[in-house]
Motif scaffolding. Structure first.
Motif, mmCIF file in Angstrom:
data_model
loop_
_atom_site.group_PDB
_atom_site.id
_atom_site.type_symbol
_atom_site.label_atom_id
_atom_site.label_comp_id
_atom_site.label_asym_id
_atom_site.label_seq_id
_atom_site.Cartn_x
_atom_site.Cartn_y
_atom_site.Cartn_z
ATOM 1 N N SER A 125 -0.074 7.909 8.436
ATOM 2 C CA SER A 125 -0.411 7.762 7.020
ATOM 3 C C SER A 125 -1.841 7.269 6.847
ATOM 4 C CB SER A 125 0.564 6.797 6.340
ATOM 5 O OG SER A 125 1.856 7.358 6.251
ATOM 6 N N PHE A 126 -2.268 6.375 7.707
ATOM 7 C CA PHE A 126 -3.652 5.883 7.689
ATOM 8 C C PHE A 126 -4.624 7.028 7.922
ATOM 9 C CE2 PHE A 126 -7.305 4.504 10.186
ATOM 10 C CZ PHE A 126 -7.817 3.445 9.452
ATOM 11 N N ARG A 127 -4.340 7.855 8.918
ATOM 12 C CA ARG A 127 -5.254 8.952 9.247
ATOM 13 C C ARG A 127 -5.298 10.005 8.134
ATOM 14 N NH1 ARG A 127 -5.267 11.611 14.843
ATOM 15 N NH2 ARG A 127 -6.993 12.574 13.720
ATOM 16 N N ILE A 128 -4.167 10.267 7.522
ATOM 17 C CA ILE A 128 -4.145 11.225 6.419
ATOM 18 C C ILE A 128 -4.985 10.713 5.253
ATOM 19 C CG2 ILE A 128 -2.660 12.308 4.671
ATOM 20 C CD1 ILE A 128 -0.463 12.405 6.889
ATOM 21 N N ALA A 129 -4.876 9.419 4.956
ATOM 22 C CA ALA A 129 -5.682 8.851 3.871
ATOM 23 C C ALA A 129 -7.163 9.056 4.130
ATOM 24 C CB ALA A 129 -5.359 7.365 3.707
ATOM 25 N N ASN A 130 -7.613 8.769 5.354
ATOM 26 C CA ASN A 130 -9.024 8.957 5.674
ATOM 27 C C ASN A 130 -9.429 10.422 5.584
ATOM 28 O OD1 ASN A 130 -10.481 6.563 6.100
ATOM 29 N ND2 ASN A 130 -9.579 6.254 8.116
ATOM 30 N N ALA A 153 -8.058 7.905 -1.780
ATOM 31 C CA ALA A 153 -6.717 8.459 -1.600
ATOM 32 C C ALA A 153 -5.776 7.328 -1.217
ATOM 33 C CB ALA A 153 -6.704 9.549 -0.531
ATOM 34 N N VAL A 154 -4.542 7.422 -1.681
ATOM 35 C CA VAL A 154 -3.505 6.443 -1.363
ATOM 36 C C VAL A 154 -2.354 7.185 -0.681
ATOM 37 C CG1 VAL A 154 -1.891 4.719 -2.260
ATOM 38 C CG2 VAL A 154 -4.137 5.010 -3.332
ATOM 39 N N THR A 155 -1.930 6.701 0.475
ATOM 40 C CA THR A 155 -0.836 7.304 1.222
ATOM 41 C C THR A 155 0.137 6.219 1.676
ATOM 42 O OG1 THR A 155 -1.931 7.128 3.372
ATOM 43 C CG2 THR A 155 -2.391 9.119 2.072
ATOM 44 N N ARG A 207 -1.681 10.963 -8.527
ATOM 45 C CA ARG A 207 -0.697 11.074 -7.458
ATOM 46 C C ARG A 207 -1.198 10.489 -6.140
ATOM 47 N NH1 ARG A 207 3.196 15.223 -8.557
ATOM 48 N NH2 ARG A 207 2.688 16.447 -10.403
ATOM 49 N N PRO A 208 -0.248 9.980 -5.316
ATOM 50 C CA PRO A 208 -0.603 9.651 -3.930
ATOM 51 C C PRO A 208 -0.739 10.918 -3.102
ATOM 52 C CG PRO A 208 1.738 9.305 -4.274
ATOM 53 C CD PRO A 208 1.159 9.690 -5.622
ATOM 54 N N TRP A 209 -1.206 10.765 -1.882
ATOM 55 C CA TRP A 209 -1.333 11.861 -0.923
ATOM 56 C C TRP A 209 -2.320 12.942 -1.382
ATOM 57 C CZ3 TRP A 209 0.890 10.667 3.643
ATOM 58 C CH2 TRP A 209 1.947 9.765 3.637
ATOM 59 N N GLU A 210 -3.278 12.560 -2.232
ATOM 60 C CA GLU A 210 -4.359 13.458 -2.586
ATOM 61 C C GLU A 210 -5.552 12.626 -3.022
ATOM 62 O OE1 GLU A 210 -3.588 14.879 -7.101
ATOM 63 O OE2 GLU A 210 -2.104 15.629 -5.673
ATOM 64 N N SER A 211 -6.735 13.241 -3.050
ATOM 65 C CA SER A 211 -7.957 12.490 -3.347
ATOM 66 C C SER A 211 -8.309 12.560 -4.827
ATOM 67 C CB SER A 211 -9.119 13.013 -2.500
ATOM 68 O OG SER A 211 -9.374 14.375 -2.771
ATOM 69 N N HIS A 212 -8.971 11.504 -5.295
ATOM 70 C CA HIS A 212 -9.377 11.375 -6.689
ATOM 71 C C HIS A 212 -10.742 10.691 -6.739
ATOM 72 C CE1 HIS A 212 -5.139 12.162 -7.702
ATOM 73 N NE2 HIS A 212 -4.849 11.283 -6.762
ATOM 74 N N ASP A 213 -11.425 10.839 -7.862
ATOM 75 C CA ASP A 213 -12.699 10.165 -8.078
ATOM 76 C C ASP A 213 -12.481 8.856 -8.820
ATOM 77 O OD1 ASP A 213 -14.319 12.167 -6.906
ATOM 78 O OD2 ASP A 213 -14.221 13.358 -8.749
ATOM 79 N N LEU A 251 -2.314 16.863 0.502
ATOM 80 C CA LEU A 251 -1.426 17.240 1.602
ATOM 81 C C LEU A 251 -0.512 18.362 1.121
ATOM 82 C CD1 LEU A 251 -0.812 16.199 4.522
ATOM 83 C CD2 LEU A 251 1.032 14.850 3.512
ATOM 84 N N ARG A 252 -0.396 19.423 1.918
ATOM 85 C CA ARG A 252 0.378 20.589 1.475
ATOM 86 C C ARG A 252 1.872 20.286 1.370
ATOM 87 N NH1 ARG A 252 -2.206 25.597 1.698
ATOM 88 N NH2 ARG A 252 -4.287 25.568 2.635
ATOM 89 N N THR A 253 2.419 19.591 2.342
ATOM 90 C CA THR A 253 3.854 19.310 2.374
ATOM 91 C C THR A 253 4.062 17.846 2.737
ATOM 92 O OG1 THR A 253 4.003 19.962 4.704
ATOM 93 C CG2 THR A 253 4.459 21.660 3.051
ATOM 94 N N PRO A 254 5.203 17.250 2.374
ATOM 95 C CA PRO A 254 5.466 15.850 2.746
ATOM 96 C C PRO A 254 5.318 15.654 4.244
ATOM 97 C CG PRO A 254 7.102 16.622 1.182
ATOM 98 C CD PRO A 254 6.306 17.827 1.576
#
Length: 323
Positions: free
Chosen positions: A38-43, A73-75, A89-95, A165-168
């Motif tokens: 989850s940490f790596r996906i956030a980065n 991003a929050v994961t 939403r979590p699991w995606e990037s925002h400004d 992220l495309r899928t959970p």
């Protein structure tokens, strides 16, 4: 230059990177994130290198502002996130822009969350890492949990599209895989039958150092004291109470209780993310099988990171993004 301001912090917000290596002989365990994937996906969602420092939180995130435009991003799990009055939403990037306020609420069906900021948290490295080690007061921001009023420097960001992220990432699984030992011979057939045949409950007594388990008592036929030896992430110690203790990211580097087994590395983040009060069961596997499972997950994680989707490319007719 100060980039991230903490207006309010949850009870366990710390700076973490991938942790320290090679210092266990000196009594310093690795620290780092409780849930590395989850940490790596956030980065990755904010185009940071995999080892850039981010914020880890338990339960509730907090309230933050920035002094310059950033992407975040929050994961970790399902969680309510707001930018001012707008839910995102979590699991995606925002400004996030100066003057706006980011609020990260409570995690649902998870324990540990991650807030990555483009450029990474740029606190000074200590012993080769920015990871906070709370037990020894090393790294992060003054070696402690964050609190209201703290300000953190940010590194240089690189430009990137908005990603999701495309899928959970993590699917439900009934068992936690374990590898016997190193003191598995301290426990007889009956103890092993209990350990593998009955459920244990994840206790509320937990932190970054260790996770207590409630449930059946495990008794060692050779006693519950040994000459202290080294520990590994996921070591399952059994003290005289018979109540198992799973050692986590900030574990002590040696221990004097027999260790019936070690949680397979592939399942340690999933155990860390299991909410208190949930039951778990253990499944015994060989070391070779545990290595195969870890290799498979690393390949799956690599594939997920390589195939993050641009949000603008997957908008559906309603304008929503996939969960």
């Amino acid at each position: 230059m100060i980039g991230l301001m903490v207006k309010q912090a949850g009870p366990m917000v710390t700076v973490q990177d991938l942790g320290r290596r090679g210092l266990q002989h000196a009594g310093v365990s690795g620290s780092g994130p409780m849930d590395v994937p989850s940490f790596r996906i956030a980065n990755a969602l904010v185009a940071n290198a995999k080892g850039e420092a981010a914020l880890e939180f338990a339960g509730t995130g907090g309230t933050f502002q920035v002094s310059r435009p950033v992407r975040f991003a929050v994961t970790g799990g399902a969680v309510g996130i707001r930018i001012d009055d707008k839910a995102v939403r979590p699991w995606e990037s925002h400004d996030l822009f100066p003057g706006s306020t980011l609020v990260i609420g409570g995690l649902r069906n998870a324990v540990w969350g991650y807030l990555a900021i483009s450029g990474g948290i740029d606190t000074p490295p200590v012993l080769g890492s920015r990871a906070t080690h709370l037990r020894s007061g090393l790294g992060g921001h003054q070696g402690r949990r964050l609190q209201a009023g703290d300000s953190l420097p940010l590194g240089d960001a690189v430009s990137s599209p908005h990603l999701c992220l495309r899928t959970p990432w993590r699917s439900a699984q009934r068992f936690i895989h374990i590898v016997p030992g190193p003191q598995d011979d301290y426990f007889d057939t009956q103890a092993w039958a209990i350990f593998l045949g009955q459920p244990f409950i994840v206790s509320a007594m937990r932190d970054r150092m260790a996770q207590m388990l409630d449930g059946p008592v495990l008794l060692s036929r050779r006693g519950h004291d040994i000459v202290s030896d080294g520990t590994a992430p996921g070591s399952i110690q059994v003290p005289g109470s018979g109540r198992p203790i799973v050692l986590m990211a900030e574990r002590q580097t040696t221990g004097g209780y027999p260790k019936i087994a070690t949680v397979a590395s592939v399942d340690l983040p999933r155990l860390a993310q299991t909410p208190s009060g949930r039951d778990i069961r253990f499944r015994r596997v060989s070391r070779e099988r545990a290595e195969d499972l870890l290799i498979a997950e690393k390949l799956a994680l690599g594939d997920a990171l390589a195939n993050l989707a641009e949000k603008s490319a997957i908008l559906d007719a309603s304008g929503d993004h996939p969960q």
